[in-house]
Design an enzyme around this catalytic site. Sequence first.
Site, PDB file in Angstrom:
ATOM      1  N   ARG A  34       0.831  -1.217   0.000  1.00  0.00           N
ATOM      2  CA  ARG A  34       0.000   0.000   0.000  1.00  0.00           C
ATOM      3  C   ARG A  34       0.864   1.266   0.000  1.00  0.00           C
ATOM      4  O   ARG A  34       0.415   2.316  -0.466  1.00  0.00           O
ATOM      5  CB  ARG A  34      -0.957  -0.008   1.185  1.00  0.00           C
ATOM      6  CG  ARG A  34      -2.117  -0.943   0.933  1.00  0.00           C
ATOM      7  CD  ARG A  34      -3.170  -0.842   1.994  1.00  0.00           C
ATOM      8  NE  ARG A  34      -4.362  -1.564   1.588  1.00  0.00           N
ATOM      9  CZ  ARG A  34      -5.401  -1.783   2.379  1.00  0.00           C
ATOM     10  NH1 ARG A  34      -5.383  -1.352   3.624  1.00  0.00           N
ATOM     11  NH2 ARG A  34      -6.453  -2.426   1.924  1.00  0.00           N
ATOM     12  N   LYS A 196     -17.324 -14.706   6.919  1.00  0.00           N
ATOM     13  CA  LYS A 196     -18.720 -14.339   7.125  1.00  0.00           C
ATOM     14  C   LYS A 196     -19.511 -14.235   5.835  1.00  0.00           C
ATOM     15  O   LYS A 196     -19.143 -13.470   4.944  1.00  0.00           O
ATOM     16  CB  LYS A 196     -18.790 -12.989   7.835  1.00  0.00           C
ATOM     17  CG  LYS A 196     -18.403 -13.063   9.280  1.00  0.00           C
ATOM     18  CD  LYS A 196     -18.693 -11.739   9.917  1.00  0.00           C
ATOM     19  CE  LYS A 196     -18.368 -11.742  11.387  1.00  0.00           C
ATOM     20  NZ  LYS A 196     -18.183 -10.381  11.859  1.00  0.00           N
ATOM     21  N   GLY A 352      -7.834  -8.187   1.526  1.00  0.00           N
ATOM     22  CA  GLY A 352      -6.646  -8.264   2.373  1.00  0.00           C
ATOM     23  C   GLY A 352      -6.132  -9.677   2.587  1.00  0.00           C
ATOM     24  O   GLY A 352      -4.961  -9.973   2.346  1.00  0.00           O
ATOM     25  N   GLY A 375     -12.304  -4.154   1.489  1.00  0.00           N
ATOM     26  CA  GLY A 375     -13.713  -3.761   1.417  1.00  0.00           C
ATOM     27  C   GLY A 375     -14.051  -2.995   0.153  1.00  0.00           C
ATOM     28  O   GLY A 375     -15.116  -3.197  -0.443  1.00  0.00           O
TER      29      GLY A 375
HETATM   30  C1  3PG Z   1      -8.787  -1.304   4.494  1.00  0.00           C
HETATM   31  O1  3PG Z   1      -7.788  -1.700   5.093  1.00  0.00           O
HETATM   32  O2  3PG Z   1      -9.664  -2.060   4.071  1.00  0.00           O
HETATM   33  C2  3PG Z   1      -8.894   0.167   4.221  1.00  0.00           C
HETATM   34  O3  3PG Z   1      -7.752   0.836   4.612  1.00  0.00           O
HETATM   35  C3  3PG Z   1     -10.118   0.730   4.892  1.00  0.00           C
HETATM   36  O4  3PG Z   1     -10.023   0.513   6.256  1.00  0.00           O
HETATM   37  P1  3PG Z   1     -11.373   0.306   7.097  1.00  0.00           P
HETATM   38  O5  3PG Z   1     -11.921  -1.010   6.693  1.00  0.00           O
HETATM   39  O6  3PG Z   1     -10.950   0.363   8.540  1.00  0.00           O
HETATM   40  O7  3PG Z   1     -12.279   1.439   6.720  1.00  0.00           O
HETATM   41 MG    MG Z   2     -11.399  -2.973   5.534  1.00  0.00          MG
END
Ligand code: 3PG
Ligand code: MG
Length: 398
Positions: A34, A196, A352, A375
Site C-alpha cells: 500500500r 462471514k 486483504g 472492502g
Molecule cells: C482497508 O484496510 O480495508 C482500508 O484501509 C479501509 O479501512 P477500514 O476497513 O478500517 O475502513
Molecule cells: Mg477494511
Amino acid sequence: MKNLENYKIESKRVLFRADFNVPLVNGKITDTSRIIAAKSSIKKLISNKNKIFLVAHFGRPKGKIINKYSLSFILPSLKEIFNVDKIYFLKNLDEESIKTITEEMQRGDLCLVENIRFLKEEEKIDLHFAKRISNLFDVYVNDAFSASHRNHTSITGFAKFLPAVAGNHLIMEIDNINFFLENSKKPNMAIVGGSKISTKIQLLNNLIEQFSTIAIGGAMANTFLLANKKNVGNSLIEENLNEEAIKVQLKAKKLNCKLILPVDAVCGKNIQDTHPVYRKIDEISSDDMILDIGEITTKLINEEIINSKMVLWNGPVGAFEYKPYDKATNVIAKIIKFNAKKLNIDTLAGGGDTISAIKNAKAEDGFDYISNAGGAFLEWLEGNESPGVIALKENNFS
Ligand code: 3PG
Ligand code: MG
C-alpha cells in the site's frame, strides 16, 4: 475525472489521501504494497515541486487519540520507499500547525499527518472542518482506492472544496477491475471465501448474474451447509442467515450458475488444533470444527479453474492464518500460478486476506492483477461505485 496526466499540479500545497493501513505484526510491517502503491503519484508531485501533506488512517480508533494507532511508525518506511531524507510529521491537523509547517517546508517536501481517524471530524463527515482545512491547500489528490468506499471527510469532504484529482494507483485499480468485469469471457468462475457470509451476500447475488461457476469456501460455506441440513458440528456459522443462504442457492439455480460447496473438509477441535482430521461433509461430528476444505473439494475447484477463461478470487477457502489450515488455499493459489498464463486464463484477485494468501504461496505471478483493496474491492464487485471515486468524478473545480 482529473488525473495527474491531464491536470497539472506544480508548486502547489497538496492534500494527498493515501491508504497506509498496512498489516503490522509485532511492530513490523509485513506488506508494504500500500505504500509502494502511492509511490508513482508522490514521486511526480515531488518532482513538480509541490508541498505534499499525506493524509491516511491506521486501524479504527473512532475519533479518539489512541497511541497504538499512531501513524508515526510508518515514517522510516515512507522515507525508504519514496526515497526522501526527511518527512515532516504533523500531530494535529489544525490551521495553526498546518500554516507553520507549510512555511517551514521547502518545495518538494512531504509531511505526514497523524492518523486522520484520531479526529472525530473524519468519520462523521464534517464539512465545516473540511472547508477550513481546504482553505490552506490548493488541490486534493485521492490515491487511496482501498479506502474510497468510506464516506469520510478525507475521502469525500475535501473534494467538495478543492480541485480533486485521482492518483495514479487509484486509476490503475479502477481500470484493471473494470477491464476484468467488462470483458467477461465464459466460462468464468469466482472463488469466494472468508469467514462471514453476512459480508458477502450482496457480492454473491451480483456474481451469480455474471459467472458460470462460484466456489464457496471458508467459514461462510458452513452457513450454506447448515442451510442444506448438514451437520457442521462446532464450526463457525451465522445461523440467522439460513434463509439468505437458501435464497442465494435458488437464484444460482435459476440463472444457471453452478455453485460448488464443500463435499469434504479438514477439521480440528479448535483453530489451534494442529492434529486435524479429514471428514466427508456427511461425517462431521458434533465436536468437529471445519477449518479448511478437503482434497476432493479442492480438486473440484481446481478442475473448474483450468476449464475457465476467467477466474476471480476473493477470500481464502480455509482458516489460512493457522497452519495446517492454509493447505487448500495454497493449493488453489499454486494451481492458478502454474496454469493461468499457460492456459490463457484471465485472473483477478483482491481482499486483504486473499492478497496475504497469494503472497504466502508466492503465487503473484499467476494473477493479471491483484487489487490492494479489501472492502473497497468487494463493494466495487458488488456493483457499487465508491463514494471517493464519485467525488472525484463529480468534482468540477478547475
Ligand atoms: C482497508 O484496510 O480495508 C482500508 O484501509 C479501509 O479501512 P477500514 O476497513 O478500517 O475502513
Ligand atoms: Mg477494511
